[in-house]
Design an enzyme around this catalytic site. Structure first.
Site, mmCIF file in Angstrom:
data_model
loop_
_atom_site.group_PDB
_atom_site.id
_atom_site.type_symbol
_atom_site.label_atom_id
_atom_site.label_comp_id
_atom_site.label_asym_id
_atom_site.label_seq_id
_atom_site.Cartn_x
_atom_site.Cartn_y
_atom_site.Cartn_z
ATOM 1 N N SER A 14 17.683 -1.449 -3.315
ATOM 2 C CA SER A 14 17.544 -0.080 -3.794
ATOM 3 C C SER A 14 18.634 0.251 -4.793
ATOM 4 O O SER A 14 19.780 -0.188 -4.660
ATOM 5 C CB SER A 14 17.607 0.901 -2.626
ATOM 6 O OG SER A 14 17.615 2.241 -3.074
ATOM 7 N N GLU A 38 6.537 -9.273 -0.870
ATOM 8 C CA GLU A 38 5.831 -8.394 -1.790
ATOM 9 C C GLU A 38 5.287 -9.163 -2.986
ATOM 10 O O GLU A 38 4.184 -8.886 -3.477
ATOM 11 C CB GLU A 38 6.760 -7.269 -2.240
ATOM 12 C CG GLU A 38 7.114 -6.300 -1.113
ATOM 13 C CD GLU A 38 8.309 -5.422 -1.395
ATOM 14 O OE1 GLU A 38 8.666 -4.612 -0.517
ATOM 15 O OE2 GLU A 38 8.900 -5.550 -2.495
ATOM 16 N N HIS A 53 -3.836 -4.804 17.024
ATOM 17 C CA HIS A 53 -4.037 -3.438 16.513
ATOM 18 C C HIS A 53 -2.698 -2.763 16.207
ATOM 19 O O HIS A 53 -2.596 -1.532 16.215
ATOM 20 C CB HIS A 53 -4.822 -2.580 17.516
ATOM 21 C CG HIS A 53 -6.127 -3.156 17.949
ATOM 22 N ND1 HIS A 53 -7.315 -2.910 17.293
ATOM 23 C CD2 HIS A 53 -6.444 -4.000 18.959
ATOM 24 C CE1 HIS A 53 -8.306 -3.544 17.890
ATOM 25 N NE2 HIS A 53 -7.796 -4.238 18.903
ATOM 26 N N LYS A 82 20.716 -1.530 1.286
ATOM 27 C CA LYS A 82 19.310 -1.746 1.640
ATOM 28 C C LYS A 82 18.827 -3.080 1.081
ATOM 29 O O LYS A 82 19.084 -3.422 -0.070
ATOM 30 C CB LYS A 82 18.438 -0.617 1.070
ATOM 31 C CG LYS A 82 17.035 -0.561 1.662
ATOM 32 C CD LYS A 82 16.314 0.711 1.185
ATOM 33 C CE LYS A 82 15.031 0.944 1.969
ATOM 34 N NZ LYS A 82 14.039 -0.092 1.721
#
Length: 476
Positions: free
Chosen positions: A320, A333, A190, A326
Site C-alpha cells: 500500500s 492477483e 461454502h 501492509k
C-alpha cells in the site's frame, strides 16, 4: 552514395511504393496500408513458425525435384534466418487483417525472396533468382500455410514453455503436500467451517490439478500435430505433389522435436479450427485450475491478524502507498488476472472458430486473431506458472499454531460425535457452543458431567482428535 528512402515494387495489382530498406514487397505494403487497426503485428512465434515451414517446404521440393536444388537451398537458408527471429522487424502486418492470413504468408514469401536476392548478389525487389510466389510458395497456399504455422507455433510453445513450467509447479506443490501432511487444519465448505483436513491433503489436490493440466497440454500437442499443409486452396491439394505434405511433416518433426503428420482430412483441416478451439479449451481449464489454487492461497493467507491466517505468504513488495507495513497477495492477483485474460482469449478463439463467423464453408477466416490469442494464452500461462512457483509457492509457509487454534474453535468438530450420540444431540451441542462462545469439547464435557449424554471423557477426546478425522476408516 545514400540509399534510397523508398523503392517501387510490383505485384499482380501493379506498382507500390515500399520503404527502401524493407525486405518485404508490394503485397505486404498493401496490407500495411489496408489494416492500420491495432498496431500489433502477427506474433513473432507465428512468423518464426512460417520460417520453419517455408524451410521444410523448400526441403521437400528439393527432394521431390519440383524446385532446382540451388533455388531450394537459397530458400532454406533465408527461411532459417526468419525462423531464428533475425528479421522480425520486416513483418509489420497487423494481426487484424485478411482472415486467411494471406498477407502474412505473402509477407513471409517476399522477405524470403528478397533475402535470397541479397544472398545471390541481386537487388532487393528484383525477385531474382527466387520469386515469392513461383518458388517460395511453390506447392502451397495461404489457406494451408497459415493454419499449419499456427499449429507449429502452438505445439512448440506448449512443449517448450508451458509444459516445463507446469511440471516444475506440480513438483513444488507436491513437495508442500508431503511436507505438510501431518499439519491438521479446519476444512471449509461454502466458506464455512467444516470437518478437519490436513494442509498436505489440500495441497495434494492442488498438485493433482496441475498434474491433470500437464495431461491436457500433452493432449493438445497431439491434436495440433495434424497439419493442413498439402491441402493448398480448399483441401484438394491442387498444384502440389502428392508426397509433398508427408515430407514437409517429416522435416518439421525432425526440426522441432514435435510429432507432426499430414491431416487425416484436409477439408476439415482447412474449413475449421476445431483443433485450436479444443486446445484453447484446455488452456482455459488450466487457467481455471491456476485461479482456484491462487484464490485459495490468498484466502488462507488472509490477515495477518484479522483473517484466516493459516498460510504465510512471502512478502515480496509493499502492499500500500498509504498503509505502512501492509503486504498483499500480489502474485495470486497476477495469476487470477492471467486466468481472466485466458478465459477471454478462449471466448474470442471460440468465436473465431464458430460456424458462420470464422469457419465458413471451405475455409476458416478468423485465423490471425485466433493465432494471436492462442499464442498469448500459452505464453501467459507459462510465464505466470513460473512466477507463481518462484515468487510464492516455493517460499510459502504454514502457521501451525493458527491451524491448531482454529480447529478447536470450530463448531464442525461435533460431526464426529453424531454417529455416537445422534445427529440431533450433536447439533444441539454445536448450537449451544456457538451461543455461549465455548468450544464443542467444553460443552460436550459439561453434558457428560451432567449425565445428559452417555459418553466418557476419554471417548470424547478420541472422537474429537483432529488427525483421526482426516483418515477415513480410523476407529475411534
Amino acid at each position: 552514395m545514400a540509399k534510397a528512402k523508398t523503392r517501387i515494387e510490383k505485384d499482380s495489382m501493379g506498382e507500390m511504393t515500399v520503404p527502401g530498406e524493407a525486405l518485404y514487397g508490394a503485397s505486404t505494403q498493401r496490407a500495411v496500408l489496408n489494416f492500420p487497426v491495432s498496431g500489433q503485428p502477427v506474433p513473432a512465434e507465428i512468423v518464426h513458425a512460417f520460417g520453419l515451414l517455408k524451410a521444410a517446404c523448400a526441403q521437400a521440393n528439393k527432394q521431390l525435384k519440383t524446385l532446382p536444388a540451388k533455388t531450394a537451398d537459397l530458400i532454406i537458408k533465408a527461411s532459417n534466418e526468419v525462423a531464428a527471429g533475425k528479421h522480425d522487424e520486416h513483418f509489420p502486418v497487423d494481426v487484424f487483417q485478411t482472415g486467411s492470413g494471406t498477407s502474412t504468408n505473402m509477407n513471409a514469401n517476399e522477405v524470403i525472396s528478397n533475402l535470397c536476392s541479397r544472398s545471390a548478389g541481386q537487388s532487393i525487389g528484383s525477385k531474382k533468382p527466387v520469386h515469392p510466389n513461383d518458388h517460395v510458395n511453390y506447392g502451397q497456399s495461404s489457406n494451408d500455410t497459415f493454419p499449419t504455422a499456427m499449429h507449429i507455433a502452438a505445439a512448440v510453445l506448449l512443449k517448450n514453455t508451458l509444459r516445463p513450467a507446469l511440471v516444475k509447479l506440480q513438483k513444488s506443490l507436491a513437495r508442500k503436500a508431503r511436507a505438510w501432511d501431518k499439519v491438521v487444519k479446519i476444512g471449509r465448505t461454502h466458506l464455512q467451517d467444516a470437518t478437519p483436513i490436513r494442509v498436505g491433503q489440500e495441497f495434494s489436490g492442488y498438485a493433482a490439478q496441475i498434474e491433470f493440466a500437464i495431461e491436457r497440454v500433452d493432449q493438445s500437442i497431439v491434436r495440433l500435430g495434424e497439419l493442413a499443409i498439402g491441402g493448398t486452396a480448399v483441401g484438394t491439394g491442387l498444384n502440389t505433389h502428392p508426397r509433398f505434405a508427408k515430407i514437409v511433416c517429416q522435416k518439421l518433426s525432425a526440426t522441432t522435436k514435435c510429432r507432426f503428420s499430414e491431416a487425416r482430412n484436409h477439408f476439415e483441416a482447412q474449413a475449421t479450427r476445431d483443433g485450436v478451439v479444443e486446445t484453447s479449451g484446455q488452456l482455459k481449464t488450466i487457467a481455471v485450475s491456476l485461479s482456484k489454487i491462487a484464490n485459495d492461497i490468498r484466502w488462507l493467507g488472509s490477515g495477518p491478524r484479522c483473517g484466516i491466517g493459516e498460510l504465510i505468504l512471502p512478502a515480496i513488495q509493499p502492499g500500500s502507498s498509504i498503509m505502512p507495513g501492509k503486504v498483499n497477495p500480489v502474485i495470486c492477483e497476477s495469476v487470477v488476472q492471467v486466468a481472466a485474460q485466458v478465459i477471454g482469449n478462449d471466448a474470442a478463439i471460440t468465436y473465431g472458430g464458430f460456424g458462420g463467423v470464422g469457419s465458413m464453408i471451405d475455409l476458416n477466416v478468423g485465423m490471425p486473431m485466433v493465432a494471436r490469442n492462442l499464442v498469448e494464452s500459452i505464453k501467459l500461462l507459462a510465464n505466470v506458472s513460473d512466477t507463481f512457483r518462484i515468487q510464492l509457492i516455493d517460499g510459502l509457509e504454514v502457521d501451525r499454531k493458527r491451524c491448531k487454534e482454529l480447529i478447536e474453535q470450530s463448531l464442525a468438530m461435533c460431526t464426529s460425535l453424531a454417529p455416537v450420540i445422534g445427529y440431533d444431540n450433536a447439533a444441539a451441542i454445536a448450537k449451544l457452543a456457538h451461543k455461549q462462545g465455548k468450544t464443542v469439547r467444553q460443552v460436550a464435557l459439561e453434558k457428560i458431567e451432567a449425565g445428559e449424554i452417555k459418553l466418557t471423557a476419554k471417548k470424547l477426546d478420541a472422537l474429537l482428535e483432529p488427525m483421526s478425522m482426516t483418515e477415513p476408516g480410523t476407529k475411534k
